[in-house]
Design a protein around this motif. Structure first.
Motif, short mmCIF file in Angstrom:
data_model
loop_
_atom_site.label_atom_id
_atom_site.label_comp_id
_atom_site.label_asym_id
_atom_site.label_seq_id
_atom_site.Cartn_x
_atom_site.Cartn_y
_atom_site.Cartn_z
N THR A 1 -18.39 15.18 10.18
CA THR A 1 -18.89 15.02 8.80
C THR A 1 -18.04 14.03 8.02
N PHE A 2 -16.73 14.03 8.25
CA PHE A 2 -15.87 13.07 7.55
C PHE A 2 -16.14 11.64 8.04
N VAL A 3 -16.46 11.49 9.30
CA VAL A 3 -16.79 10.16 9.81
C VAL A 3 -18.10 9.67 9.19
N LEU A 4 -19.10 10.55 9.14
CA LEU A 4 -20.41 10.16 8.59
C LEU A 4 -20.39 10.10 7.07
N TYR A 5 -19.72 11.08 6.45
CA TYR A 5 -19.58 11.16 4.99
C TYR A 5 -20.93 11.10 4.29
N GLU A 6 -21.84 11.94 4.73
CA GLU A 6 -23.18 12.03 4.15
C GLU A 6 -23.41 13.43 3.61
N GLU B 1 -17.27 24.36 3.65
CA GLU B 1 -16.30 24.70 2.61
C GLU B 1 -15.14 23.71 2.59
N GLU B 2 -14.60 23.38 3.76
CA GLU B 2 -13.48 22.45 3.82
C GLU B 2 -13.91 21.04 3.43
N PHE B 3 -15.13 20.67 3.83
CA PHE B 3 -15.63 19.34 3.48
C PHE B 3 -15.75 19.19 1.96
N LYS B 4 -16.35 20.19 1.31
CA LYS B 4 -16.52 20.13 -0.13
C LYS B 4 -15.19 20.07 -0.85
N ALA B 5 -14.22 20.82 -0.36
CA ALA B 5 -12.90 20.82 -0.98
C ALA B 5 -12.24 19.44 -0.90
N ILE C 1 -22.31 17.38 18.93
CA ILE C 1 -22.64 16.01 18.53
C ILE C 1 -23.15 16.09 17.11
N VAL C 2 -22.51 15.35 16.20
CA VAL C 2 -22.88 15.37 14.79
C VAL C 2 -23.72 14.13 14.50
N ALA D 1 -30.49 9.92 9.53
CA ALA D 1 -31.79 10.05 10.21
C ALA D 1 -31.67 9.76 11.70
N GLY D 2 -30.54 10.15 12.27
CA GLY D 2 -30.37 10.00 13.71
C GLY D 2 -29.85 8.65 14.15
N LYS D 3 -29.57 7.75 13.19
CA LYS D 3 -29.12 6.40 13.56
C LYS D 3 -27.63 6.36 13.87
N ILE D 4 -26.84 7.25 13.28
CA ILE D 4 -25.40 7.28 13.51
C ILE D 4 -25.03 8.61 14.15
N VAL D 5 -24.30 8.55 15.23
CA VAL D 5 -23.96 9.75 16.00
C VAL D 5 -22.45 9.79 16.25
N VAL D 6 -21.86 10.96 16.04
CA VAL D 6 -20.45 11.17 16.38
C VAL D 6 -20.41 12.18 17.52
N THR D 7 -20.03 11.71 18.69
CA THR D 7 -19.99 12.58 19.86
C THR D 7 -18.63 13.28 19.93
#
Length: 229
Positions: free
Chosen positions: A127-132, A156-160, A185-186, A190-196
C-alpha cells in the motif's frame, strides 16, 4: 780509372749479394704481409665475436622474455582457473542455502499468529508503494481468513502514516496458486500497477540484494576487495 771487366769470381760474388738482398727483401715483405694479415684476422675475429655475442644476447633476451611471458600466462591461467573453481564452489554453497530456504518457505504459514502479522506487513508495504485510496490483494484461498484479519491492521497503520483512509479488499477472482508458499500481491490503479510480495518473490529479492552480505557471513571478507558499498 780502370774499366776492366769483372772476373767470373767477382760476378759470382755480386750475384750472390743480389740474390741475398732479394731474399732479405722478400722475407721482410712476407713478414709485413703476415703481420698485416694477422692484424686483419684479429680485427675480423673481434667483429665476428662481437656480432655473435650481440646475436646470442638478443636471442637470450628474447627467449628469456618469452619464457617469462609464458610463465606469467601459465600462472595467470592457473590463478583464474582456481578462482573460477572457488567461485563455483561458493556459488554452489549459496545455491544450496537458498534452495534449503525455499524448501522451508511453506513452513512459515504454519504459525498462524506470526504469519498473520507477516501478511499485514506485506500488505502494508504494497500500500505504501502504491499510495492509493483503494487496492486489492491476491492471496491463496487457504489464507483468506488470515488476510481478512491482517487487512484492518494494515489499514490502521497506513492511515496513521499517510493521513487518509485506504480500502483494501481481497481479489477473489484471481487467487494465488495453492502450491504457492504464501504472501500476497497488492494491486492498484485498476490492475495496472502490481506489487508482488509473495514469499517466493521476497526470497528472490533476498537472493539478489542480500547475497553479498550472506557471502561475507558464510565465507568472510575477501582479502582482495578494495571497495565497499
Amino acid at each position: 780509372m780502370s774499366n776492366s771487366a769483372l772476373t767470373d769470381d767477382q760476378v759470382d760474388v755480386e750475384l750472390k749479394k743480389l740474390v741475398q738482398f732479394i731474399k732479405q727483401e722478400a722475407l721482410e715483405k712476407a713478414r709485413e704481409i703476415q703481420i698485416k694479415a694477422a692484424e686483419e684476422f684479429a680485427i675480423e675475429k673481434a667483429k665476428l665475436v662481437r656480432s655473435e655475442t650481440t646475436t646470442i644476447d638478443t636471442v637470450y633476451e628474447r627467449r628469456t622474455k618469452q619464457a617469462s611471458l609464458a610463465q606469467q600466462i601459465t600462472k595467470s591461467n592457473i590463478t583464474n582457473k582456481t578462482r573460477l573453481r572457488v567461485l563455483a564452489a561458493r556459488q554452489a554453497v549459496l545455491d544450496d542455502v537458498f534452495e534449503e530456504a525455499s524448501k522451508k518457505l511453506s513452513e512459515i504459514s504454519k504459525d498462524s499468529d506470526k504469519y498473520c502479522y507477516l501478511l499485514k506487513d506485506l500488505i502494508l508495504e504494497g500500500t505504501f508503494v502504491l499510495y492509493e485510496k483503494a487496492v486489492k490483494v491476491s492471496a491463496r484461498e487457504a489464507d483468506y481468513e488470515l488476510v481478512n484479519k491482517a487487512i484492518p491492521l494494515a489499514q490502521e497503520e497506513f492511515k496513521a502514516a499517510a493521513g487518509f483512509d485506504i480500502s483494501i479488499s481481497i481479489n477473489e477472482s484471481d487467487p494465488l496458486p495453492s502450491e504457492s508458499s504464501g504472501g500476497v500481491i497488492v494491486i492498484g490503479s485498476a490492475g495496472k500497477i502490481v506489487v508482488t510480495n509473495t514469499l517466493e518473490e521476497r526470497l528472490n529479492l533476498l537472493n539478489e540484494e542480500s547475497l553479498p552480505a550472506i557471502r561475507v557471513a558464510i565465507f568472510g571478507e575477501s582479502p582482495s576487495r578494495k571497495f565497499f558499498d
